[in-house]
Design an enzyme around this catalytic site. Structure first.
Site, mmCIF file in Angstrom:
data_model
loop_
_atom_site.group_PDB
_atom_site.id
_atom_site.type_symbol
_atom_site.label_atom_id
_atom_site.label_comp_id
_atom_site.label_asym_id
_atom_site.label_seq_id
_atom_site.Cartn_x
_atom_site.Cartn_y
_atom_site.Cartn_z
ATOM 1 N N GLY A 148 1.860 1.207 4.119
ATOM 2 C CA GLY A 148 0.849 0.302 3.582
ATOM 3 C C GLY A 148 1.322 -1.137 3.624
ATOM 4 C CB THR A 149 4.684 -2.620 3.037
ATOM 5 O OG1 THR A 149 4.819 -2.031 1.742
ATOM 6 C CG2 THR A 149 5.324 -3.992 3.046
ATOM 7 C CG ASN A 207 0.179 -1.501 -8.123
ATOM 8 O OD1 ASN A 207 -0.546 -2.487 -7.999
ATOM 9 N ND2 ASN A 207 1.491 -1.611 -8.234
ATOM 10 C CD GLN A 238 -1.552 2.832 -6.142
ATOM 11 O OE1 GLN A 238 -2.008 3.911 -6.530
ATOM 12 N NE2 GLN A 238 -0.260 2.669 -5.927
ATOM 13 C CG HIS A 296 3.763 7.119 -0.021
ATOM 14 N ND1 HIS A 296 4.336 6.920 -1.253
ATOM 15 C CD2 HIS A 296 3.586 5.892 0.505
ATOM 16 C CE1 HIS A 296 4.513 5.614 -1.442
ATOM 17 N NE2 HIS A 296 4.063 4.975 -0.389
ATOM 18 C CB CYS A 302 6.272 -0.178 -4.712
ATOM 19 S SG CYS A 302 5.575 1.440 -4.606
HETATM 20 N N1 PLP Z 1 -0.198 -1.814 -2.052
HETATM 21 C C1 PLP Z 1 -0.252 -1.189 -3.248
HETATM 22 C C2 PLP Z 1 -1.342 -1.543 -4.195
HETATM 23 C C3 PLP Z 1 0.698 -0.226 -3.584
HETATM 24 O O1 PLP Z 1 0.638 0.372 -4.776
HETATM 25 C C4 PLP Z 1 1.718 0.081 -2.651
HETATM 26 C C5 PLP Z 1 2.779 1.056 -2.991
HETATM 27 O O2 PLP Z 1 3.023 1.325 -4.150
HETATM 28 C C6 PLP Z 1 1.710 -0.586 -1.402
HETATM 29 C C7 PLP Z 1 0.748 -1.534 -1.142
HETATM 30 C C8 PLP Z 1 2.763 -0.323 -0.365
HETATM 31 O O3 PLP Z 1 2.501 0.864 0.347
HETATM 32 P P1 PLP Z 1 3.707 1.560 1.125
HETATM 33 O O4 PLP Z 1 4.579 2.190 0.087
HETATM 34 O O5 PLP Z 1 3.058 2.580 2.018
HETATM 35 O O6 PLP Z 1 4.389 0.504 1.898
#
Ligand code: PLP
Length: 390
Positions: A70-71, A150, A184, A208, A331
């Site tokens: 997601g990042t 989140n 989320q 995930h 995270c």
């Molecule tokens: N954006 C939000 C709102 C998240 O909660 C998270 C992970 O907790 C991410 C982005 C990042 O996703 P990833 O862990 O797949 O990089």
């Protein structure tokens, strides 16, 4: 008892997702770009998963791309929009409560001379829409607002924001883009480009958080929008994201989406029931608490401050009873620091210090919640006695 209530940090992968990943790794391990049958078999997994991602977002298959997480999708959207609109303006609007995956690329852009306005929230993490409306100007190139927060589960008013953006673009001849970090929200509330998100330009999702594997994500990019690729090479993923595909991860994510969206209502219902049971038990049984999630939050999150306690100590006490929760965002790059989200909500130091995030999945039962409420009450009472609270 083992009770996992940290589903916003990550979810347990569905067995079926693990099974398909194992098959890909052990047997169907070909390179999806290879011309022989092993390659074609591997490519089929990606095609199927792409179809699942497109269908679940209401998009077409050529509008969705797999990323490493997601990042990465968030970085692509923020940096990509800035580059794609570099001749149009230098302002980005986002919120003070985004994940670091949004805040950090925004900070990078600030260092490069961009102006970034961080819209504030109230004590339940609800967005200040007046501030947002006032922030939109002719220099704005992107608005990025998350779908669901989140830490609190607050659902952001994306439909209204898209309408504001469309109205401004129409009246001023601008081409401001709208992105949402739906990591989320995906699988918890409707995220559909033909529904409430009609008019959105980019969406980020992650495997995930919906019982798929870690290390796989996806991005929706509206047809016709040319954002640049940042990882260039062999031209995979329609030249949007080069690198030999994580076929196992993509296949596992695809399977997770098939299961999660196959019974969307049933899953939401199960989460909502578990959350309601815990909410009821905690709010009726434990005094001196502050519920930080709004009543209409997503069914996946309940954030509560237990005054006179320290969240971190509560977390480890509950862990000894087999209960896994979080104090804030797992995270966060700033693990030791206080939550920037609860800070932006204007919570007092003691409220932030005693905050616990319970985050649910469809696997949580009401019986588990009774056990959790009982153990939380025990831990809070013990802690308050030791700290001579009241
Ligand atoms: N954006 C939000 C709102 C998240 O909660 C998270 C992970 O907790 C991410 C982005 C990042 O996703 P990833 O862990 O797949 O990089």
């Amino acid at each position: 008892m083992f009770v996992y209530l940290d589903n916003s940090a990550t979810t347990k992968p569905y067995n079926e997702a693990v099974d398909v990943m194992t098959t890909v790794l052990k047997e169907d391990f070909g390179n999806p770009s290879s011309l022989h049958t092993l390659g074609i078999t591997a490519e089929k997994y990606i095609k199927n998963a792409r179809k699942s991602l497109a269908t679940s977002l209401g998009a077409s298959e050529d509008e969705v791309f797999f990323t490493s997480c997601g990042t990465e999708a968030d970085n692509m959207a923020i940096m990509g929009a800035a580059v794609a609109r570099k001749h149009q303006g230098k302002k980005i609007i986002t919120t003070a409560v985004e994940h670091p995956a949004i805040l950090e690329p925004c900070r990078k852009l600030q260092q490069m001379g961009y102006e970034v306005e961080y819209i504030g929230v109230d004590s339940k993490c609800r967005l200040n829409m007046d501030q947002l409306e006032a922030a939109i100007d002719e220099d704005t190139v992107l608005i990025s607002v998350m779908g669901v927060n989140n830490e609190t589960g607050t659902i952001m008013p994306l439909k209204e924001i898209i309408q504001l953006k469309d109205k401004f673009n129409k009246e001023h001849g601008t081409s401001i883009l709208m992105h949402t970090d739906a990591v989320q929200a995906f699988g918890k509330v409707p995220v559909n480009v033909k529904g409430d998100l009609k008019g959105v330009d980019m969406i980020s999702v992650s495997g995930h958080k919906i019982h798929g594997p870690k290390g796989i994500g996806g991005i929706y990019v509206k047809k016709g929008l040319a954002i640049p690729a940042f990882i260039v090479g062999g031209g995979q993923e329609g030249h949007m994201r080069s690198g030999t595909e994580n076929t196992a991860g993509i296949a596992g994510f695809g399977k997770a989406m098939d299961i999660a969206f196959g019974d969307f209502e049933g899953r939401i219902d199960a989460m909502a029931k578990a959350k309601a049971r815990l909410y009821e038990a905690i709010t009726s049984d434990i005094k001196d608490i502050v519920v930080n999630s709004p009543e209409d939050a997503a069914p996946s999150v309940l954030n509560v401050s237990f005054l006179g306690t320290r969240g971190e100590v509560l977390l480890h006490t509950l862990e000894q009873d087999g209960i896994f929760v979080s104090t804030g965002s797992a995270c966060s790059s700033n693990k030791k620091g206080q939550s920037h989200v609860l800070g932006a909500m204007g919570l007092k130091h003691k409220e932030i210090e005693g905050a616990i995030r319970f985050s649910f999945s469809e696997f949580n039962t009401e019986e588990e919640m009774d056990y959790v409420a009982d153990r939380v009450k025990f831990a809070v009472t013990k802690f308050r006695k030791l700290g001579s609270f009241r």
